[in-house]
Design an enzyme around this catalytic site. Structure first.
Site, PDB file in Angstrom:
ATOM      1  N   ARG A   1       2.456   4.402  -2.878  1.00  0.00           N
ATOM      2  CA  ARG A   1       1.799   5.429  -3.704  1.00  0.00           C
ATOM      3  C   ARG A   1       0.824   4.793  -4.690  1.00  0.00           C
ATOM      4  O   ARG A   1      -0.345   5.195  -4.778  1.00  0.00           O
ATOM      5  CB  ARG A   1       2.869   6.239  -4.457  1.00  0.00           C
ATOM      6  CG  ARG A   1       3.678   7.164  -3.579  1.00  0.00           C
ATOM      7  CD  ARG A   1       4.813   7.785  -4.362  1.00  0.00           C
ATOM      8  NE  ARG A   1       5.825   6.803  -4.659  1.00  0.00           N
ATOM      9  CZ  ARG A   1       7.041   6.785  -4.097  1.00  0.00           C
ATOM     10  NH1 ARG A   1       7.410   7.732  -3.269  1.00  0.00           N
ATOM     11  NH2 ARG A   1       7.900   5.846  -4.405  1.00  0.00           N
ATOM     12  N   ILE A   2       1.319   3.794  -5.455  1.00  0.00           N
ATOM     13  CA  ILE A   2       0.464   3.192  -6.487  1.00  0.00           C
ATOM     14  C   ILE A   2      -0.633   2.338  -5.842  1.00  0.00           C
ATOM     15  O   ILE A   2      -1.808   2.426  -6.223  1.00  0.00           O
ATOM     16  CB  ILE A   2       1.319   2.374  -7.479  1.00  0.00           C
ATOM     17  CG1 ILE A   2       2.218   3.335  -8.278  1.00  0.00           C
ATOM     18  CG2 ILE A   2       0.452   1.544  -8.418  1.00  0.00           C
ATOM     19  CD1 ILE A   2       3.296   2.669  -9.110  1.00  0.00           C
TER      20      ILE A   2
ATOM     21  N   GLU B   1      10.326 -10.608 -19.230  1.00  0.00           N
ATOM     22  CA  GLU B   1       9.813  -9.787 -20.333  1.00  0.00           C
ATOM     23  C   GLU B   1      10.952  -9.310 -21.240  1.00  0.00           C
ATOM     24  O   GLU B   1      12.051  -9.065 -20.736  1.00  0.00           O
ATOM     25  CB  GLU B   1       8.997  -8.595 -19.784  1.00  0.00           C
ATOM     26  CG  GLU B   1       9.730  -7.695 -18.822  1.00  0.00           C
ATOM     27  CD  GLU B   1       8.777  -6.710 -18.127  1.00  0.00           C
ATOM     28  OE1 GLU B   1       7.739  -7.132 -17.602  1.00  0.00           O
ATOM     29  OE2 GLU B   1       9.115  -5.511 -18.133  1.00  0.00           O
TER      30      GLU B   1
ATOM     31  N   SER C   1       1.251  -5.242   3.730  1.00  0.00           N
ATOM     32  CA  SER C   1       2.505  -4.493   3.608  1.00  0.00           C
ATOM     33  C   SER C   1       3.374  -4.940   4.763  1.00  0.00           C
ATOM     34  O   SER C   1       2.903  -5.678   5.634  1.00  0.00           O
ATOM     35  CB  SER C   1       2.252  -2.992   3.781  1.00  0.00           C
ATOM     36  OG  SER C   1       2.031  -2.351   2.563  1.00  0.00           O
ATOM     37  N   ARG C   2       4.607  -4.433   4.837  1.00  0.00           N
ATOM     38  CA  ARG C   2       5.440  -4.800   5.985  1.00  0.00           C
ATOM     39  C   ARG C   2       4.895  -4.205   7.270  1.00  0.00           C
ATOM     40  O   ARG C   2       5.084  -4.741   8.347  1.00  0.00           O
ATOM     41  CB  ARG C   2       6.885  -4.334   5.756  1.00  0.00           C
ATOM     42  CG  ARG C   2       7.592  -5.132   4.683  1.00  0.00           C
ATOM     43  CD  ARG C   2       8.877  -4.481   4.293  1.00  0.00           C
ATOM     44  NE  ARG C   2       8.652  -3.133   3.784  1.00  0.00           N
ATOM     45  CZ  ARG C   2       9.585  -2.381   3.217  1.00  0.00           C
ATOM     46  NH1 ARG C   2      10.800  -2.845   3.114  1.00  0.00           N
ATOM     47  NH2 ARG C   2       9.312  -1.180   2.768  1.00  0.00           N
TER      48      ARG C   2
ATOM     49  N   ARG D   1       6.127  -5.755 -10.644  1.00  0.00           N
ATOM     50  CA  ARG D   1       7.200  -6.305 -11.470  1.00  0.00           C
ATOM     51  C   ARG D   1       6.934  -7.804 -11.675  1.00  0.00           C
ATOM     52  O   ARG D   1       6.418  -8.477 -10.771  1.00  0.00           O
ATOM     53  CB  ARG D   1       8.560  -6.147 -10.788  1.00  0.00           C
ATOM     54  CG  ARG D   1       9.074  -4.720 -10.749  1.00  0.00           C
ATOM     55  CD  ARG D   1       9.620  -4.251 -12.092  1.00  0.00           C
ATOM     56  NE  ARG D   1      10.180  -2.921 -12.009  1.00  0.00           N
ATOM     57  CZ  ARG D   1       9.528  -1.784 -12.327  1.00  0.00           C
ATOM     58  NH1 ARG D   1       8.300  -1.825 -12.778  1.00  0.00           N
ATOM     59  NH2 ARG D   1      10.130  -0.624 -12.229  1.00  0.00           N
TER      60      ARG D   1
ATOM     61  N   ILE E   1       0.774  -5.247 -11.463  1.00  0.00           N
ATOM     62  CA  ILE E   1       1.187  -3.974 -12.052  1.00  0.00           C
ATOM     63  C   ILE E   1       2.557  -3.575 -11.494  1.00  0.00           C
ATOM     64  O   ILE E   1       3.095  -2.524 -11.809  1.00  0.00           O
ATOM     65  CB  ILE E   1       0.096  -2.892 -11.764  1.00  0.00           C
ATOM     66  CG1 ILE E   1       0.206  -1.702 -12.694  1.00  0.00           C
ATOM     67  CG2 ILE E   1       0.086  -2.475 -10.306  1.00  0.00           C
ATOM     68  CD1 ILE E   1      -0.333  -1.922 -14.052  1.00  0.00           C
TER      69      ILE E   1
ATOM     70  N   HIS F   1       4.067  -4.109 -20.427  1.00  0.00           N
ATOM     71  CA  HIS F   1       4.689  -3.217 -19.440  1.00  0.00           C
ATOM     72  C   HIS F   1       4.500  -1.735 -19.829  1.00  0.00           C
ATOM     73  O   HIS F   1       5.469  -1.031 -20.106  1.00  0.00           O
ATOM     74  CB  HIS F   1       6.190  -3.536 -19.273  1.00  0.00           C
ATOM     75  CG  HIS F   1       6.773  -2.957 -18.020  1.00  0.00           C
ATOM     76  ND1 HIS F   1       7.868  -3.488 -17.395  1.00  0.00           N
ATOM     77  CD2 HIS F   1       6.407  -1.879 -17.275  1.00  0.00           C
ATOM     78  CE1 HIS F   1       8.165  -2.770 -16.326  1.00  0.00           C
ATOM     79  NE2 HIS F   1       7.289  -1.783 -16.231  1.00  0.00           N
TER      80      HIS F   1
ATOM     81  N   LEU G   1       0.846  -1.205   0.000  1.00  0.00           N
ATOM     82  CA  LEU G   1       0.000   0.000   0.000  1.00  0.00           C
ATOM     83  C   LEU G   1       0.877   1.250   0.000  1.00  0.00           C
ATOM     84  O   LEU G   1       0.883   2.036   0.933  1.00  0.00           O
ATOM     85  CB  LEU G   1      -0.947  -0.017   1.213  1.00  0.00           C
ATOM     86  CG  LEU G   1      -2.140   0.920   1.113  1.00  0.00           C
ATOM     87  CD1 LEU G   1      -3.135   0.430   0.064  1.00  0.00           C
ATOM     88  CD2 LEU G   1      -2.834   1.050   2.469  1.00  0.00           C
TER      89      LEU G   1
HETATM   90  P1  NAP Z   1       6.170   2.970  -3.063  1.00  0.00           P
HETATM   91  O1  NAP Z   1       5.299   4.122  -2.751  1.00  0.00           O
HETATM   92  O2  NAP Z   1       7.552   2.948  -2.526  1.00  0.00           O
HETATM   93  O3  NAP Z   1       5.401   1.659  -2.590  1.00  0.00           O
HETATM   94  C1  NAP Z   1       6.034   0.419  -2.541  1.00  0.00           C
HETATM   95  C2  NAP Z   1       5.274  -0.432  -1.561  1.00  0.00           C
HETATM   96  O4  NAP Z   1       5.912  -1.724  -1.513  1.00  0.00           O
HETATM   97  C3  NAP Z   1       5.279   0.123  -0.143  1.00  0.00           C
HETATM   98  O5  NAP Z   1       3.947   0.322   0.231  1.00  0.00           O
HETATM   99  C4  NAP Z   1       5.902  -0.979   0.690  1.00  0.00           C
HETATM  100  O6  NAP Z   1       5.086  -1.086   1.828  1.00  0.00           O
HETATM  101  C5  NAP Z   1       5.731  -2.197  -0.187  1.00  0.00           C
HETATM  102  N1  NAP Z   1       6.731  -3.211   0.135  1.00  0.00           N
HETATM  103  C6  NAP Z   1       8.077  -3.120   0.082  1.00  0.00           C
HETATM  104  N2  NAP Z   1       8.636  -4.261   0.539  1.00  0.00           N
HETATM  105  C7  NAP Z   1       7.595  -5.071   0.867  1.00  0.00           C
HETATM  106  C8  NAP Z   1       7.523  -6.383   1.381  1.00  0.00           C
HETATM  107  N3  NAP Z   1       8.628  -7.083   1.675  1.00  0.00           N
HETATM  108  N4  NAP Z   1       6.314  -6.913   1.587  1.00  0.00           N
HETATM  109  C9  NAP Z   1       5.201  -6.212   1.304  1.00  0.00           C
HETATM  110  N5  NAP Z   1       5.191  -4.966   0.817  1.00  0.00           N
HETATM  111  C10 NAP Z   1       6.387  -4.405   0.600  1.00  0.00           C
HETATM  112  O7  NAP Z   1       6.318   2.761  -4.624  1.00  0.00           O
HETATM  113  P2  NAP Z   1       5.229   3.054  -5.770  1.00  0.00           P
HETATM  114  O8  NAP Z   1       5.506   4.368  -6.368  1.00  0.00           O
HETATM  115  O9  NAP Z   1       3.871   2.748  -5.249  1.00  0.00           O
HETATM  116  O10 NAP Z   1       5.677   1.922  -6.830  1.00  0.00           O
HETATM  117  C11 NAP Z   1       5.546   0.569  -6.489  1.00  0.00           C
HETATM  118  C12 NAP Z   1       6.166  -0.313  -7.545  1.00  0.00           C
HETATM  119  O11 NAP Z   1       5.373  -0.306  -8.708  1.00  0.00           O
HETATM  120  C13 NAP Z   1       7.542   0.135  -8.045  1.00  0.00           C
HETATM  121  O12 NAP Z   1       8.574  -0.285  -7.166  1.00  0.00           O
HETATM  122  C14 NAP Z   1       7.627  -0.499  -9.394  1.00  0.00           C
HETATM  123  O13 NAP Z   1       8.274  -1.746  -9.316  1.00  0.00           O
HETATM  124  C15 NAP Z   1       6.176  -0.702  -9.801  1.00  0.00           C
HETATM  125  N6  NAP Z   1       5.822   0.112 -10.976  1.00  0.00           N
HETATM  126  C16 NAP Z   1       5.350  -0.494 -12.100  1.00  0.00           C
HETATM  127  C17 NAP Z   1       5.032   0.262 -13.209  1.00  0.00           C
HETATM  128  C18 NAP Z   1       4.520  -0.377 -14.461  1.00  0.00           C
HETATM  129  O14 NAP Z   1       4.645   0.216 -15.526  1.00  0.00           O
HETATM  130  N7  NAP Z   1       3.903  -1.533 -14.399  1.00  0.00           N
HETATM  131  C19 NAP Z   1       5.204   1.641 -13.185  1.00  0.00           C
HETATM  132  C20 NAP Z   1       5.655   2.229 -12.024  1.00  0.00           C
HETATM  133  C21 NAP Z   1       5.972   1.458 -10.927  1.00  0.00           C
HETATM  134  P3  NAP Z   1       5.680  -1.177   3.292  1.00  0.00           P
HETATM  135  O15 NAP Z   1       6.859  -0.246   3.349  1.00  0.00           O
HETATM  136  O16 NAP Z   1       4.566  -0.799   4.183  1.00  0.00           O
HETATM  137  O17 NAP Z   1       6.039  -2.611   3.404  1.00  0.00           O
END
Ligand code: NAP
Length: 313
Positions: A154-155, A261, A174-175, A232, A230, A279, A152
Site C-alpha cells: 500500500r505505502i 529508536e 518484492s517477493r 522500520r 519509511i 518516526h 510495493l
Molecule cells: P503492505 O501493504 O502489507 O506492504 C508491505 C510490503 O512488504 C508488501 O508489498 C510485501 O510485498 C513487502 N514484503 C514483505 N516481505 C517482503 C520480503 N521478504 N521482501 C520484499 N518485500 C517484502 O503494508 P503497508 O501498509 O504498505 O506498510 C508497509 C510497512 O510500512 C509496515 O509494515 C510498517 O512497518 C511501515 N510503516 C511505517 C510507518 C512510519 O511511520 N514510518 C507508518 C506506517 C507503516 P510482497 O508481498 O510482494 O513481497
C-alpha cells in the site's frame, strides 16, 4: 461494554485514550509503577490489548493475560506483535491499514525532497544569518530520477504514484512481481539498488527483511544514491549505513525510523547529507484520529460478535 477490560501499553493519542475510556474499562500500563505487580493484580480483568510500534504484544505480555481475546494495534506494522503466539492461543489481531498510507507516502516524498534539495540545511543557513555572508550552493534534482521501491504494498505503491508525478521512472523489489503495474520488477534487491538513484524502503519488517539493506545493497546504490527509510529501522544495517555515509560510498539518506529508536547513532546527528525524523510517518491529526477510530471499531466489532474491520488473524 464498560465492563470489558482494555489494556493500552503506552501513550499513543489523547483522542484514542478518551474514546477508549468512554466505552471500556481502560487500564494504562505506563501509569503503574511496576508492570509485573499490575499484571498480577489485574490480568484476569483484561480481554483486549491496544499496542503500537513502541510496545506491542510480545509473548511474555500475551502469556500474562489469560483472558486476552484480541490485540488491536494502533499501527499497520505487525512487527511488535507475536503473531505466532496469538494464532496458537486463538487471539484475534487487527491493525490500521489504508488510513495512514497517504501520510506515510507524503512523508517519504518530504524526506527525499529534504535530502536532495537540502531543505533542513537551507533552513539552518537562513536562521544562522549565513545568507548575509555567502550564497548557499546547489542541491540535487529529484524530478526525473530513477526510483526503486523495496516492498510495493500500500505505502510503496502510494510512493510510486507520487514519484511518477515527479517524472521519475519506477522500479521495485518484492517477493512477487505485480503484473497489474507497469513498473519494472527486480527479483534481487541488489539489482534494484544498482539501477536506481533513490531507494525507498517500504516493506513489512519480518525475519526475512531484517537488514534487507546491507553493505552490498548500499554499495550497489553508490556514492550518488540516496536511501529513504519509511518502513522500520531494522530494515537497514545501521552501522553499515553510517560507515557508507562517512566514507562517501552513499550520497545521502532520509530516515524516519531507526534500529534502536529513539536512540540515533551520533555520527548521523552531524552529517549534513542526512535528514532525520522521529518516526512520524503517519503522525497527522487527521490520520491519528482515523487510526484510533479503526482500533475502537475493531474492538467493538469483536465484542459485538460482528466481523472485524481489518483482521490480521
Ligand atoms: P503492505 O501493504 O502489507 O506492504 C508491505 C510490503 O512488504 C508488501 O508489498 C510485501 O510485498 C513487502 N514484503 C514483505 N516481505 C517482503 C520480503 N521478504 N521482501 C520484499 N518485500 C517484502 O503494508 P503497508 O501498509 O504498505 O506498510 C508497509 C510497512 O510500512 C509496515 O509494515 C510498517 O512497518 C511501515 N510503516 C511505517 C510507518 C512510519 O511511520 N514510518 C507508518 C506506517 C507503516 P510482497 O508481498 O510482494 O513481497
Amino acid at each position: 461494554m464498560d465492563s470489558i477490560g482494555v489494556l493500552i501499553t503506552c501513550p499513543m493519542s489523547d483522542y484514542l485514550e478518551q474514546q477508549l475510556q468512554k466505552r471500556f474499562n481502560l487500564f494504562k500500563l505506563w501509569t503503574h509503577t511496576s508492570d509485573s505487580d499490575f499484571l498480577k493484580n489485574n490480568s484476569n480483568s483484561i480481554q483486549a490489548l491496544v499496542g503500537n510500534t513502541k510496545i506491542g504484544a510480545d509473548a511474555e505480555l500475551i502469556d500474562s493475560l489469560p483472558k486476552l481475546e484480541i490485540v488491536s494495534s494502533y499501527s499497520v506494522g505487525l512487527d511488535k506483535i507475536d503473531l505466532r503466539k496469538c494464532e496458537e492461543k486463538g487471539i484475534r489481531v487487527t491493525n490500521t491499514p489504508d488510513v495512514l498510507t497517504d501520510d506515510v507516502a507524503d512523508a517519504a516524498i518530504g524526506l527525499v525532497l529534504a535530502v536532495t534539495r537540502r531543505v533542513c540545511e537551507c533552513d539552518r543557513f537562513v536562521r544562522s544569518g549565513l545568507w548575509k555572508k555567502c550564497d548557499f550552493g546547489l542541491g540535487t534534482k529529484f524530478s526525473g530520477k530513477s526510483v526503486g521501491i523495496v516492498g510495493l504494498g500500500r505505502i510503496g505503491s502510494a510512493i510510486a504514484k507520487r514519484a511518477q508525478a515527479f517524472g521519475c521512472v519506477i522500479s521495485y523489489y518484492s517477493r512477487s512481481e505485480k503484473p497489474e503495474t507497469n513498473y519494472k520488477y527486480y527479483s534481487s534487491i541488489i539489482d534494484l539498488a544498482a539501477n536506481c538513484h533513490i531507494l525507498f524502503v517500504a516493506c513489512a519488517l519480518t525475519e526475512e527483511t531484517h537488514h534487507i539493506v546491507n553493505r552490498e545493497v548500499i554499495d550497489a546504490l553508490g556514492p550518488k544514491g540516496i536511501l529513504i527509510n519509511i518502513g522500520r529501522g531494522p530494515h537497514i544495517d545501521e552501522p553499515e549505513l553510517v560507515s557508507a555515509l562517512l566514507e562517501g560510498r552513499l550520497g545521502g539518506a532520509g530516515l524516519d525510523v531507526f534500529e534502536n529508536e529513539p536512540e540515533v547513532p551520533e555520527h548521523l546527528l552531524v552529517l549534513e547529507n542526512v535528514v532525520l525524523l522521529p518516526h512520524v510517518g503517519s503522525d497527522t491529526v487527521e490520520t491519528s484520529e482515523a487510526m484510533a477510530d479503526l482500533v475502537i471499531n475493531n474492538l467493538e466489532a469483536h465484542f459485538l460478535k460482528k466481523p472485524l474491520l481489518t483482521p490480521v488473524i
